[in-house]
Design an enzyme around this catalytic site. Structure first.
Site, PDB file in Angstrom:
ATOM      1  N   CYS A   1       3.481 -47.630-113.380  1.00  0.00           N
ATOM      2  CA  CYS A   1       4.007 -48.657-112.204  1.00  0.00           C
ATOM      3  C   CYS A   1       4.346 -47.772-111.188  1.00  0.00           C
ATOM      4  O   CYS A   1       3.624 -48.177-109.892  1.00  0.00           O
ATOM      5  CB  CYS A   1       4.996 -49.547-112.627  1.00  0.00           C
ATOM      6  SG  CYS A   1       5.756 -50.593-111.265  1.00  0.00           S
TER       7      CYS A   1
ATOM      8  N   ALA B   1       7.200 -36.993-127.118  1.00  0.00           N
ATOM      9  CA  ALA B   1       7.840 -37.379-128.405  1.00  0.00           C
ATOM     10  C   ALA B   1       6.849 -37.800-129.524  1.00  0.00           C
ATOM     11  O   ALA B   1       5.798 -38.539-129.207  1.00  0.00           O
ATOM     12  CB  ALA B   1       8.830 -38.462-128.054  1.00  0.00           C
TER      13      ALA B   1
ATOM     14  N   GLU C   1     -19.807 -56.954-112.967  1.00  0.00           N
ATOM     15  CA  GLU C   1     -18.809 -57.528-113.782  1.00  0.00           C
ATOM     16  C   GLU C   1     -19.716 -58.130-114.925  1.00  0.00           C
ATOM     17  O   GLU C   1     -20.848 -58.941-114.678  1.00  0.00           O
ATOM     18  CB  GLU C   1     -18.093 -58.535-113.094  1.00  0.00           C
ATOM     19  CG  GLU C   1     -17.418 -59.792-114.108  1.00  0.00           C
ATOM     20  CD  GLU C   1     -16.489 -58.996-115.085  1.00  0.00           C
ATOM     21  OE1 GLU C   1     -15.456 -58.195-114.621  1.00  0.00           O
ATOM     22  OE2 GLU C   1     -16.573 -59.217-116.236  1.00  0.00           O
TER      23      GLU C   1
ATOM     24  N   ALA D   1       4.587 -54.866-115.028  1.00  0.00           N
ATOM     25  CA  ALA D   1       5.816 -54.373-114.851  1.00  0.00           C
ATOM     26  C   ALA D   1       6.997 -55.002-115.190  1.00  0.00           C
ATOM     27  O   ALA D   1       7.858 -54.629-115.847  1.00  0.00           O
ATOM     28  CB  ALA D   1       5.607 -53.577-113.549  1.00  0.00           C
TER      29      ALA D   1
ATOM     30  N   HIS E   1      11.958 -74.399 -91.862  1.00  0.00           N
ATOM     31  CA  HIS E   1      10.679 -74.918 -91.267  1.00  0.00           C
ATOM     32  C   HIS E   1      10.615 -73.664 -90.116  1.00  0.00           C
ATOM     33  O   HIS E   1      11.692 -73.447 -89.533  1.00  0.00           O
ATOM     34  CB  HIS E   1      10.575 -76.156 -90.657  1.00  0.00           C
ATOM     35  CG  HIS E   1       9.310 -76.336 -89.630  1.00  0.00           C
ATOM     36  ND1 HIS E   1       8.137 -76.436 -90.413  1.00  0.00           N
ATOM     37  CD2 HIS E   1       9.240 -76.397 -88.353  1.00  0.00           C
ATOM     38  CE1 HIS E   1       7.241 -76.715 -89.549  1.00  0.00           C
ATOM     39  NE2 HIS E   1       7.850 -76.887 -88.215  1.00  0.00           N
TER      40      HIS E   1
HETATM   41  C1  LIG Z   1      -3.616 -49.896-110.472  1.00  0.00           C
HETATM   42  C2  LIG Z   1      -2.510 -50.752-111.267  1.00  0.00           C
HETATM   43  C3  LIG Z   1      -1.876 -51.650-110.525  1.00  0.00           C
HETATM   44  C4  LIG Z   1      -1.148 -52.202-111.202  1.00  0.00           C
HETATM   45  N1  LIG Z   1      -0.215 -53.570-110.394  1.00  0.00           N
HETATM   46  C5  LIG Z   1       0.694 -54.205-111.126  1.00  0.00           C
HETATM   47  C6  LIG Z   1       1.375 -54.989-110.292  1.00  0.00           C
HETATM   48  O1  LIG Z   1       1.098 -55.056-109.126  1.00  0.00           O
HETATM   49  N2  LIG Z   1       2.249 -55.679-110.702  1.00  0.00           N
HETATM   50  C7  LIG Z   1       2.566 -55.522-112.039  1.00  0.00           C
HETATM   51  O2  LIG Z   1       3.462 -56.316-112.782  1.00  0.00           O
HETATM   52  N3  LIG Z   1       1.901 -54.726-113.013  1.00  0.00           N
HETATM   53  C8  LIG Z   1       0.964 -53.926-112.293  1.00  0.00           C
HETATM   54  N4  LIG Z   1       0.156 -53.027-113.175  1.00  0.00           N
HETATM   55  C9  LIG Z   1       0.806 -52.716-114.390  1.00  0.00           C
HETATM   56  C10 LIG Z   1       2.036 -51.931-114.769  1.00  0.00           C
HETATM   57  O3  LIG Z   1       1.653 -50.625-113.994  1.00  0.00           O
HETATM   58  C11 LIG Z   1       2.257 -51.858-116.045  1.00  0.00           C
HETATM   59  O4  LIG Z   1       2.297 -53.072-116.704  1.00  0.00           O
HETATM   60  C12 LIG Z   1       3.486 -51.126-116.471  1.00  0.00           C
HETATM   61  O5  LIG Z   1       3.459 -49.919-115.780  1.00  0.00           O
HETATM   62  C13 LIG Z   1       3.992 -51.054-117.825  1.00  0.00           C
HETATM   63  O6  LIG Z   1       5.286 -50.463-118.038  1.00  0.00           O
HETATM   64  P1  LIG Z   1       5.359 -49.654-119.264  1.00  0.00           P
HETATM   65  O7  LIG Z   1       6.792 -49.065-119.398  1.00  0.00           O
HETATM   66  O8  LIG Z   1       5.041 -50.524-120.525  1.00  0.00           O
HETATM   67  O9  LIG Z   1       4.447 -48.268-119.409  1.00  0.00           O
HETATM   68  P2  LIG Z   1       4.178 -47.181-118.356  1.00  0.00           P
HETATM   69  O10 LIG Z   1       4.427 -47.509-116.998  1.00  0.00           O
HETATM   70  O11 LIG Z   1       2.677 -46.745-118.529  1.00  0.00           O
HETATM   71  O12 LIG Z   1       5.046 -46.098-118.753  1.00  0.00           O
HETATM   72  C14 LIG Z   1       4.945 -45.357-120.068  1.00  0.00           C
HETATM   73  C15 LIG Z   1       5.485 -44.063-119.745  1.00  0.00           C
HETATM   74  O13 LIG Z   1       5.567 -43.400-121.108  1.00  0.00           O
HETATM   75  C16 LIG Z   1       5.249 -42.018-121.058  1.00  0.00           C
HETATM   76  N5  LIG Z   1       4.748 -41.432-122.477  1.00  0.00           N
HETATM   77  C17 LIG Z   1       3.802 -41.900-123.019  1.00  0.00           C
HETATM   78  N6  LIG Z   1       3.665 -41.248-124.341  1.00  0.00           N
HETATM   79  C18 LIG Z   1       4.848 -40.368-124.230  1.00  0.00           C
HETATM   80  C19 LIG Z   1       5.314 -39.642-125.600  1.00  0.00           C
HETATM   81  N7  LIG Z   1       4.562 -39.591-126.417  1.00  0.00           N
HETATM   82  N8  LIG Z   1       6.475 -39.045-125.109  1.00  0.00           N
HETATM   83  C20 LIG Z   1       7.035 -39.105-123.956  1.00  0.00           C
HETATM   84  N9  LIG Z   1       6.700 -39.983-122.693  1.00  0.00           N
HETATM   85  C21 LIG Z   1       5.498 -40.647-123.059  1.00  0.00           C
HETATM   86  C22 LIG Z   1       4.156 -41.841-119.817  1.00  0.00           C
HETATM   87  O14 LIG Z   1       4.070 -40.725-119.472  1.00  0.00           O
HETATM   88  C23 LIG Z   1       4.572 -42.935-118.933  1.00  0.00           C
HETATM   89  O15 LIG Z   1       5.472 -42.493-117.932  1.00  0.00           O
HETATM   90  C24 LIG Z   1      -0.660 -52.323-112.555  1.00  0.00           C
HETATM   91  C25 LIG Z   1      -1.315 -51.195-113.129  1.00  0.00           C
HETATM   92  C26 LIG Z   1      -2.145 -50.289-112.719  1.00  0.00           C
HETATM   93  C27 LIG Z   1      -2.983 -49.422-113.213  1.00  0.00           C
END
Ligand SMILES: Cc1cc2nc3c(=O)[nH]c(=O)nc-3n(C[C@H](O)[C@H](O)[C@H](O)COP(=O)(O)OP(=O)(O)OC[C@H]3O[C@@H](n4cnc5c(N)ncnc54)[C@H](O)[C@@H]3O)c2cc1C
Length: 475
Positions: A47, A118, A209, A327, A451
């Site tokens: 995110c 991890a 697409e 997110a 408004h």
């Molecule tokens: C281009 C783009 C635009 C987006 N725009 C939006 C938006 O506008 N609004 C919205 O709501 N969502 C948006 N999203 C989606 C959003 O980014 C994700 O839904 C959100 O980041 C998910 O959060 P998360 O905590 O599940 O995982 P992530 O944000 O993916 O975080 C997971 C973390 O875990 C860490 N990790 C993974 N494996 C391990 C391990 N084994 N040990 C230690 N650390 C590890 C990674 O390094 C990472 O930092 C977007 C995504 C992209 C790609």
């Protein structure tokens, strides 16, 4: 940094510091639990580092340049030049401030931070491998764990992100030059947000697409508004085509080859190819089997409405646990996980999870569509307000789209809403609040709105659903 095989204990172990994981860790610490957060890369996850925030920064920058250069109708004459390097530097500064803020907040709340990768060794143990030479590993024993390892872009065979001209969404957010011709594979929300961004930055954009329209989950009339505007920006759409391969073009650049289901081929001349066909969970390397956890056939960790996996003391939140992969949904799940672990009666309520697409114009949705309401057994009362009847929309020069509100005819309870138009991502919050609070159409209609604002369109849509609209003709 711990070197060698040291074993430490923690009440709550959170793996991954994205919006799911860091929020879970902070709330667990606030609940008085001894909490450890392991992150292998950067605080803030996809995110903050390569998703929501960087994409919105570039959407704002490209939008500003485009607006300024297209405001003659308002009497504004400008020919803005975009310094892409500077824009990326600004975007990186925003990202750094936010990721630094996450680290500080975790520390201030008493979360123990551990850097490394991890993986599960047993039902109550993980091993954290530290990066770099000779930094070793450590073993952590936990009472409860939260898996929040997120997702990564899906690769299309033949389109390797390691190639310079094949972009993942992360690459598209880091490019300091704008390609003359950009091929976008995938018309989902990430593909469409980046397609409109690059079109505004001056690239010739071609979207391919496989389905017969963009933005699959949304209603036809919502999609139509976004597609029409993208076409006005010069984006070319090719539906029913899947990307099959790329080759070097004899006159420079690349040829993006596509194929229809019937085997018909097309080629498009491009300089970069952005592949945005969806995201897959990050579970590899976690050795989930050591904790007794299985994934579904798409690789997601299955959870119940209290975020628990099949192993009760191990939770999973965010993208790794599947839809909605957003997110704010991840953060909400993180809070529920922490509170469940703390023994509170928390559970997920999926009724009012809004979603936004930051295309031009934006889309904001929450709750049920008219068809979903009918399918669920309601008799839907539907009201609409087009932005071309909104005074405020006219004063911004953006009058495309509409607000739609869906309610239950019998009780008036607001069930959902779909907004496509200016600031839809902000406006949908009002409908989300109405759904969450169990508000009725009358509550929304009788709330005095400032408004002139775009938010008045939500009030008008509610009045329209009650057959009492003043500024539009009632349905
Ligand atoms: C281009 C783009 C635009 C987006 N725009 C939006 C938006 O506008 N609004 C919205 O709501 N969502 C948006 N999203 C989606 C959003 O980014 C994700 O839904 C959100 O980041 C998910 O959060 P998360 O905590 O599940 O995982 P992530 O944000 O993916 O975080 C997971 C973390 O875990 C860490 N990790 C993974 N494996 C391990 C391990 N084994 N040990 C230690 N650390 C590890 C990674 O390094 C990472 O930092 C977007 C995504 C992209 C790609």
């Amino acid at each position: 940094m711990v070197v060698g095989d040291v074993t430490t204990g923690t009440e709550v172990l959170v793996i991954g510091a994205g919006p799911g994981g860091y929020v879970a860790a902070i709330r667990a610490a606030q609940e008085g639990l001894d909490t450890t957060l392991v992150e292998k890369d950067a605080y803030g996850g996809a995110c903050l580092n390569r998703g929501c925030i960087p994409s919105k920064a570039l959407i704002t920058g490209s939008g500003l340049a485009h607006e300024a250069g297209n405001a003659e109708f308002m009497g504004v004459h400008a020919d803005p030049a975009v310094d892409m390097g500077k824009m990326i530097e600004w975007k990186d500064g925003v990202v750094d401030r936010l990721t630094g803020g996450v680290e500080k907040l975790c520390k201030a709340n008493g979360v123990n931070l551990v850097e490394g990768v991890a993986s599960f060794v047993g039902e109550n143990t993980v091993r954290v491998a530290h990066g770099g030479d000779g930094q070793g590993s450590e073993t952590l024993e936990f009472e409860h764990a939260v898996i929040a390892t997120g997702s990564r872009p899906i690769q299309v065979p033949g389109f390797d992100f390691a190639e310079d001209h094949v972009w993942s969404s992360a690459d598209a957010l880091d490019a300091d030059t704008v390609p003359d011709r950009l091929g976008v594979v995938g018309g989902g929300y990430i593909g469409m947000e980046l397609a409109t961004t690059y079109a505004k930055l001056g690239a010739e954009v071609t979207v391919v697409e496989m389905l017969d329209d963009i933005l699959d989950p949304y209603e036809d009339d919502v999609k139509r508004v976004v597609r029409k505007r993208a076409e006005e920006l010069g984006v070319e759409f090719n539906f029913g085509e899947g990307a099959s391969e790329w080759t070097e073009a004899p006159d420079g650049g690349y040829l993006l080859r596509t194929e229809t289901e019937d085997g018909e081929e097309s080629t498009y001349g491009v300089d970069k190819i952005l592949v945005a066909v969806g995201r897959q969970p990050v579970t590899d390397g976690l050795d989930l089997e050591n904790a007794g956890i299985e994934t579904d056939d798409r690789g997601f960790v299955e959870t119940d409405d209290r975020t628990r996996t099949a192993v009760e003391h191990v939770h999973a939140v965010g993208d790794v646990a599947g839809d909605p992969m957003l997110a704010h949904a991840a953060s909400n799940e993180g809070i529920v996980a922490a509170e469940v672990i703390a023994g509170e009666p928390a559970a997920l309520d999926r009724q009012a999870v809004p979603a936004a697409v930051f295309t031009d114009p934006e889309i904001g949705t929450v709750g049920m569509t008219e068809a979903e309401a009918a399918e669920a057994g309601f008799e839907p009362a539907v009201g609409e307000m087009p932005f071309n009847a909104s005074g405020r929309a006219m004063t911004t020069g953006h009058t495309e789209g509409f607000v739609r509100i869906v309610a239950d005819e019998e009780t008036g309870f607001v069930l959902g809403g779909q907004i496509v138009g200016p600031e839809a991502s902000e406006l949908i919050a009002e409908v989300a609040l109405a759904v969450e609070m169990g508000a009725t159409l009358e509550d929304v209609a009788a709330t005095v709105h400032t408004h002139p604002t775009l938010a008045e369109a939500v009030m008008e849509a509610a009045e329209n659903a009650r057959g009492q609209a003043i500024h539009t003709l009632n349905r």
